[in-house]
Write a protein that holds these residues in place. Structure first.
Motif, mmCIF file in Angstrom:
data_model
loop_
_atom_site.group_PDB
_atom_site.id
_atom_site.type_symbol
_atom_site.label_atom_id
_atom_site.label_comp_id
_atom_site.label_asym_id
_atom_site.label_seq_id
_atom_site.Cartn_x
_atom_site.Cartn_y
_atom_site.Cartn_z
ATOM 1 N N TYR A 262 -40.438 35.521 37.132
ATOM 2 C CA TYR A 262 -39.111 35.439 36.519
ATOM 3 C C TYR A 262 -38.033 35.243 37.590
ATOM 4 C CZ TYR A 262 -35.604 36.672 32.933
ATOM 5 O OH TYR A 262 -34.566 36.654 32.035
ATOM 6 N N PHE A 263 -38.134 36.007 38.674
ATOM 7 C CA PHE A 263 -37.124 35.918 39.732
ATOM 8 C C PHE A 263 -37.252 34.618 40.517
ATOM 9 C CE2 PHE A 263 -35.738 40.026 38.741
ATOM 10 C CZ PHE A 263 -34.617 40.331 39.493
ATOM 11 N N VAL A 264 -38.474 34.174 40.754
ATOM 12 C CA VAL A 264 -38.649 32.896 41.449
ATOM 13 C C VAL A 264 -38.042 31.766 40.639
ATOM 14 C CG1 VAL A 264 -40.346 31.205 42.237
ATOM 15 C CG2 VAL A 264 -40.704 33.632 42.722
ATOM 16 N N GLN A 265 -38.328 31.732 39.349
ATOM 17 C CA GLN A 265 -37.797 30.664 38.502
ATOM 18 C C GLN A 265 -36.281 30.753 38.370
ATOM 19 O OE1 GLN A 265 -40.055 30.987 34.854
ATOM 20 N NE2 GLN A 265 -41.767 29.815 35.693
ATOM 21 N N ALA A 266 -35.747 31.988 38.278
ATOM 22 C CA ALA A 266 -34.294 32.145 38.211
ATOM 23 C C ALA A 266 -33.638 31.657 39.498
ATOM 24 C CB ALA A 266 -33.928 33.602 37.944
ATOM 25 N N GLY A 267 -34.255 31.972 40.637
ATOM 26 C CA GLY A 267 -33.727 31.487 41.909
ATOM 27 C C GLY A 267 -33.749 29.978 41.989
ATOM 28 N N GLU A 268 -34.824 29.353 41.521
ATOM 29 C CA GLU A 268 -34.924 27.890 41.531
ATOM 30 C C GLU A 268 -33.836 27.260 40.668
ATOM 31 O OE1 GLU A 268 -38.860 27.234 40.145
ATOM 32 O OE2 GLU A 268 -39.807 27.540 42.105
#
Length: 283
Positions: A262-268
């Motif tokens: 979730y955090f990786v995708q939000a950062g992207e």
């Protein structure tokens, strides 16, 4: 994510961060469990950055209450109490509004610092399996990235996504005050090397957990007994030992891996949004 090298060590680092952050927010812990409190902050920031409509401010007391009830995050009364504590602690401040019927709020630098500390703790752990997130952590100093990141975190949640969709047996325990912190604190009693959560029995002290997380002994005992009844944890063989059973270990791993993704995708998404706003260099 769970299959990546280093995931077990990253999950252990995430657990340390969760325990530390829970212990640093003793006043807020009295009003909401740790999961709801984290989501409450994100929802408030989301309304501030992305909830404006027709020129009207996004973060108002009424708008926040309405959204919290719609998301089943908390009642209107609990929202009001949480806002009173946040204002008294300097996390939110009143803002001027042309419409005197609206109670407009703005997040202070203190609230932004609290949230960025939480996000950095997540990224510190995630970096152990996804090195690229170091870039997102560095961008948390930029207000435009923070605004985009809040939007990327908030939109899926408001649309209906939940972290525990794939680990529903954990939901009753994550909802309890200090539930995740107690479980991670117990897991951290295991050896530094090896699987996380540990497969062997770990030391249990009801008094220590009660003191550490500011909850009653009865609260901790009830949590442990309910975990036993659900086949997630086993007491013994000694009175001061407990064992994480496979369904609990897997559920905690799935929950953590979901947070990481979730955090990786939000950062992207946030990085892409910021880069779209940057004007192309002149020739």
């Amino acid at each position: 994510m769970r299959a990546r090298p280093g995931f077990s060590a990253a999950m252990r680092e995430q657990a340390r961060g969760v325990v530390a952050l829970f212990r640093s927010n003793t006043l807020l812990n009295l009003l909401m469990n740790d999961r709801a409190r984290a989501l409450f902050m994100v929802v408030a920031l989301y309304l501030h950055h992305h909830g404006r409509a027709d020129g009207k401010p996004g973060l108002t007391v009424g708008a926040l209450k309405d959204l919290c009830v719609r998301l089943e995050l908390c009642s209107r009364g609990r929202c009001e109490a949480m806002l009173a504590v946040l204002r008294a602690a300097g996390y939110l401040a009143p803002a001027q509004s042309e419409d005197k019927r609206q109670r407009v709020l703005v997040p202070t630098d203190t609230l932004v610092a609290l949230q960025t500390e939480r996000w950095r703790a997540h990224f510190d752990a995630i970096e152990m399996v996804v090195p690229e997130v170091a870039r997102y952590r560095g961008l948390l100093e930029r207000p435009d990235f923070v605004s985009a990141f809040v939007g990327a975190l908030g939109e899926p949640y408001i649309a209906g996504f939940r972290m525990l969709h794939h680990a529903p047996r954990l939901f009753p325990f994550v909802e309890r005050n200090g539930g995740v912190a107690v479980l991670f604190s117990l897991a951290l009693e295991g050896p530094e090397e090896g699987p996380f959560p540990p497969t062997d029995p770990v030391r249990l002290s009801i008094n220590a957990l009660s003191t550490q997380f500011g909850v009653s002994r009865k609260h901790v005992l009830t949590l442990l007994r309910d975990l036993e009844a659900e086949g997630l944890m086993r007491r013994g063989p000694e009175p001061d030992r407990v064992t994480f059973l496979p369904p609990l270990r897997e559920g905690l791993q799935i929950m953590t891996a979901t947070i990481f993704v979730y955090f990786v995708q939000a950062g992207e998404r946030a990085l892409a949004a910021v880069e779209r706003e940057v004007p192309a260099p002149a020739n």
